[in-house]
Design an enzyme around this catalytic site. Sequence first.
Site, PDB file in Angstrom:
ATOM      1  CG  ASN A 135       9.186  -0.358  -1.721  1.00 19.37           C
ATOM      2  OD1 ASN A 135       8.220  -0.151  -0.973  1.00 19.37           O
ATOM      3  ND2 ASN A 135      10.401  -0.611  -1.290  1.00 19.37           N
ATOM      4  CG  PHE A 136       3.276   2.114  -4.213  1.00 19.71           C
ATOM      5  CD1 PHE A 136       4.302   2.913  -4.708  1.00 19.71           C
ATOM      6  CD2 PHE A 136       2.240   1.774  -5.069  1.00 19.71           C
ATOM      7  CE1 PHE A 136       4.294   3.341  -6.034  1.00 19.71           C
ATOM      8  CE2 PHE A 136       2.226   2.199  -6.387  1.00 19.71           C
ATOM      9  CZ  PHE A 136       3.259   2.976  -6.870  1.00 19.71           C
ATOM     10  CB  CYS A 138       9.758   1.296   2.091  1.00 21.32           C
ATOM     11  SG  CYS A 138      11.195   1.253   3.152  1.00 21.32           S
ATOM     12  CB  CYS A 382     -14.080 -20.017  24.291  1.00 22.43           C
ATOM     13  SG  CYS A 382     -12.888 -20.520  25.544  1.00 22.43           S
TER      14      CYS A 382
END
Lengths: 434, 440
Positions: A135-136, A138, A382
Amino acid sequence: MADLTTEFLGIKSPNPFWLASAPPTDKEYNVRRAFEAGWGGVVWKTLGEDPPVVNVNGPRYGAIWGADRRLLGLNNIELITDRSLQTNLEEITRVKKDYPDRAVIVSLMVPCEEQAWKTILPLVEATGADGVELNFGCPHGMSERGMGSAVGQVPEYIEMVTRWVKENSSLPCIVKLTPNITDIRKPAAAAKRGGADAVSLINTINSITSVNLDLFAPEPTIDGKGAHGGYCGPAVKPIALNMVAEIARDPELQGLPISGIGGVTTWKDAAEFIALGCGNVQVCTAAMTYGFKVVQEMISGLSDYLDDKGFASVEEFVGRAVPNVSDWQHLNLNYIAKARIDQDLCISCGRCFAACEDTSHQAIAMKPGRVFEVKDDECVACNLCVNVCPVEDCITMVQLEPGQVDERTGKVVQPEYANWTTHPNNPGAVKAAE
Amino acid sequence: MAGNVFAEGVSAGRLDSEELLRNFGDLHPPLDDHEALVAADRCYFCHDAPCMEACPTSIDIPLFIRQIATGTPDAAAKTIFNQNILGGMCARVCPTEQLCEEVCVREVAEHKPVEIGRLQRYATDGLMAKGQHPFTRGEPTGKRIAVVGAGPAGLSCAHRLAMKGHDVVLYDARPKAGGLNEYGIAAYKTVEGFAQAEVDWLLKIGGITVENEKALGRDITLDGLKSDYDAVFLGLGLGGVNALGLDGEDREGMAPATDFIAELRQAPDLGALPVGRDVVVIGGGMTAIDAAVQSKLLGALNVTLVYRRGRDRMNASVFEQDLAASKGVRIITNASPVAVHGNGAVREVEFEYTDNDLKPTGQRFRVPADQVFKAIGQTLTGEGLPEIQDRKIKVSETGRTSLDGVWAGGDCASGGDDLTVTAVAEGRDAAEDIHAALMG
């Protein structure tokens, strides 16, 4: 009914729908209910060192809603598990033993010291879990303590910690990425360098969902104050899809397995992530909104899609859309379309007219009797009218065939592909090959 | 207005064909794709949903509506057919206002339920229109089962048995299969030959042989079936009609409402079907409403529905009562018939006001009538049937009768509430029990 069995990093699950590391996977009780409801796997809510963290005792979630109070975005300030490591490990062991056919991944977050990882990894391996997710990502609470997105925002840290994990464990390692950075490819590359077996993304996005205009404080408000939280749910899906695509089509990252996360609510959302290169998906907000049973629709829908397309497995369409994710400068400028309004479907609300007349190209005529027609000599295709029309398929974009005249430019539509890189207006244009 | 709308007596062609076509068009037109998405969007995907609880066949309503909402209506249809193979007909005829939609949390909260019935029809019609049958038969078991009565209970039972790999012979006394779906429901609820189309689609499962015009007691016997088959399921329905018990009950112009409805459903040309100028319907259930409304739609000038108790005691739902009123049917309550007047043909019916306990008040009145439809209930007929309880075949929860190897369900069986959807549930559950009993 198609077979949805998937294998991700060699981890088998009966379907590609995993519950993300989050409140729904915090306890044995929840996870058992999830497996009974049909989920293919779970990423157990992030474990940390003892003593466990504490959570606030006021509201943890904020939300934004669409019409009829449909929950579109959720914001949370809950931290990693606030239960003891041992309790979680015992529960994981029991659950994995009872559900050997489901994927059980354990999310981890411990301080940036190798010893901390050396200590926790054997404990996780002993549970019988199928893999770990770092978990890098939170974005609240843990980042202030030098963990979570504080690591995820520094590629060097990601690489270092990932390497520790790979050196100290034989378990497959998934690195979960935070979207709170400018270029998602950098942390993904760092994870790869560190030896990660896969990346999962996106974690939640820093957010304040709303401000209480009586208290003059962000929601959710705790004793008059609020803190930013992590945003998730249907609203973040487009951001997640783009980040997944950026990794999937990066030449240096090619082949790095991806577990897709971010607003997956229906089978179709999941299929989109898979088409963009994800080997499976992780879900949280949909389960938190509708309960675990929601997976049944994902299963039936994806199964019907596979049958419909003639795919024998999920694997067959992983990444099928990746080659078609391009850069703007490579889009075909000779592709010319015009809006078409189906008068039988039109309910004469005039939203297309207001949008086009006020904010775009004055390309829709309003005729007596509230009849709306496209002016081909003004329409630049568009797509805004399509997007604001309340009736599905009432307005569509129809391609002009080569040889037809584009009434707006007076030019004949050319059959060959030509993009900005060769366009005469481009000061840096390269001459097209003779 | 056609010329002979004022003609006295019972005559055909009161309305021109265009008006008849309009009158007998779909009561609830099908939802188009956009309408279905909008309607599906209103479902909250409730936990342990009250609608599902209220459905006698326990269809997973939140799931099928979510499947519609996510663009997979065929998956929705499968969810429905898993529980109720006649989900198409039930979507048309279920009194949803008394079942799923009555308990929808949005009905309770804001008096606007999710349109479950119409959404169900959207899903089931879509899959059926593709001609797809979503189930395949299991391995042949070698067991043979007789199902008597090809109405909702019999069809449901036969289908579930066939799915399990059993061979089924489905007997029915009438020329066509379908039971009340074919002969007993107002035409505007099931237009364009849906009942037969549904039977044909259902039979695609295979393993079911239909034997029409084979009546129990006339062409086949229960003893014979018991010895020839491994099990028997009775879904006979109610063949008899209750009588008023009045003098003059056999006057010309007097008929059971069920006969009129059946005749109307089978009429190749509604313009050729005679109807009275002044029609009186006696009864307060769905059959009474169906007969009254259809008389009016055929061109009867005055249609009066008379029920002996108060309006709140009528078996017909409030929706059905309002439908009748909106079509111009006059509803008189708290009045019981006491005499049928006329010289040969009926001319008037005399009623006496009665209170809710049916105590006569002494006040009488007459209603002009050249046609009178009796709709005061139907009864089980037949001899040699299993044990009877409350005038129906006594059954256990899974449809077992007092005779070994004989199950029963639908209107002929005890319990239940004589709804199509209940019959489907009973047929299905009996099939499961038969399967369990035969396969050990």
